[in-house]
Design a protein around this motif. Structure first.
Motif, PDB file in Angstrom:
ATOM      1  N   MET A  37      -3.705  61.323  10.644  1.00  0.00           N
ATOM      2  CA  MET A  37      -3.482  62.548  10.407  1.00  0.00           C
ATOM      3  C   MET A  37      -3.409  62.917   8.835  1.00  0.00           C
ATOM      4  O   MET A  37      -2.901  62.190   8.276  1.00  0.00           O
ATOM      5  CB  MET A  37      -1.972  62.779  11.090  1.00  0.00           C
ATOM      6  N   MET A  71       2.339  64.811  12.080  1.00  0.00           N
ATOM      7  CA  MET A  71       3.120  65.562  11.279  1.00  0.00           C
ATOM      8  C   MET A  71       3.695  67.034  11.889  1.00  0.00           C
ATOM      9  O   MET A  71       4.253  67.811  11.289  1.00  0.00           O
ATOM     10  CB  MET A  71       2.156  66.229   9.948  1.00  0.00           C
ATOM     11  N   THR A  74       1.311  69.826  16.089  1.00  0.00           N
ATOM     12  CA  THR A  74       1.079  70.335  17.674  1.00  0.00           C
ATOM     13  C   THR A  74       2.481  70.651  18.236  1.00  0.00           C
ATOM     14  O   THR A  74       2.542  71.639  19.165  1.00  0.00           O
ATOM     15  CB  THR A  74       0.711  68.977  18.504  1.00  0.00           C
ATOM     16  N   VAL A  94       6.307  55.567  16.728  1.00  0.00           N
ATOM     17  CA  VAL A  94       7.140  54.609  15.424  1.00  0.00           C
ATOM     18  C   VAL A  94       7.924  55.489  14.899  1.00  0.00           C
ATOM     19  O   VAL A  94       8.077  56.557  14.489  1.00  0.00           O
ATOM     20  CB  VAL A  94       5.785  54.838  14.557  1.00  0.00           C
TER      21      VAL A  94
END
Ligand SMILES: C[S@@+](CC[C@H](N)C(=O)[O-])C[C@H]1O[C@@H](n2cnc3c(N)ncnc32)[C@H](O)[C@@H]1O
Length: 224
Positions: A37, A71, A74, A94
């Motif tokens: 990303m 990040m 969405t 994560v």
């Protein structure tokens, strides 16, 4: 040229080490040398949320699952499209990604984790789907670079008939499911249909929204 500055790293079961780096205000998350990303391009991540929320049957108190925090773009677009009484669960594998979204990445998408509609689960999304009794009105998958471009080999299971069947079973009737992908895949569309989804379609969305850039694919399917 300004060099990249490494800000942190993190990992989880079955994933490589994710590295967060910054250069001149631009952020990047890489795994195994591949970019997962970038803050430079998030138009297709936002389009995914808009398409999915527009396709899901509307009702009071909608429950939405966003898989893959990255990040937060969405998630932000999902919150912007959702009603005030919606509940949004984020499944992120994560732990460091969640920490980064509360720290150096927080402002990129205007602090989506601070929205009272959001609950974050630091969990592999397949695991969450197997353990929850919740039925969702919309499920958004941006957990990898797409069904044919995996950075986490174990994600393959989720893009197969069995994994997609799990997703299908977690949706309410009228619910919508979307998958972000770097590329088109007629084969994946057929797999979605085999897993019991209807109205399967592949939408093209520009990486930088109105500013253009490469086209990504958003697979959209309904639970009828
Ligand atoms: C491409 S990024 C998501 C980008 C995000 N849509 C955004 O707007 O920034 C993928 C994210 O999915 C997470 N992830 C990968 N596999 C996962 C899984 N099986 N379950 C939950 N999260 C996963 C990664 O750690 C990463 O944060």
């Amino acid at each position: 040229m300004i060099p990249w500055r490494r800000l942190g790293e993190g990992r989880a079961d079955g994933s490589g080490t994710l590295v967060l780096a910054e250069r001149d205000g631009e952020y990047s998350i890489c795994v195994g040398g591949q970019e997962l990303m970038s803050s430079r391009a998030h138009g297709s991540e936002e389009a995914m949320a808009q398409l999915t929320l527009a396709a899901a049957a509307p009702r009071d108190g909608m429950r939405i699952l966003v898989a893959g925090l990255g990040m937060g773009f969405t998630l932000r677009a999902t919150l912007d499209a959702a009603r005030p009484d919606a509940a949004v669960v984020v499944a992120e594998l994560v732990p460091a990604v969640v920490e980064w979204n509360r720290g150096p990445l927080a402002e990129l998408a205007a602090r989506p984790l601070a929205d009272p509609r959001v609950t974050v689960e630091t969990v592999e999304v397949g695991r969450l789907l197997r353990s929850t009794r919740t039925r969702f009105d919309a499920i958004l998958f941006d957990i990898d670079n797409g069904p044919a471009a995996l950075t986490r080999p174990a994600n393959q299971l989720l893009y197969g008939v069995q994994g997609l069947g799990l997703v299908r079973g977690a949706l309410r009737t009228g619910g919508a499911f979307s998958v972000w992908s770097a590329s088109a895949s007629p084969e994946f569309e057929r797999t979605l249909a085999r897993a019991g989804f209807s109205d399967v379609a592949a939408h093209r969305a520009a990486a930088r929204g109105a500013a253009g850039g490469p086209a990504h694919t958003i697979f959209l399917a309904l639970a009828r």
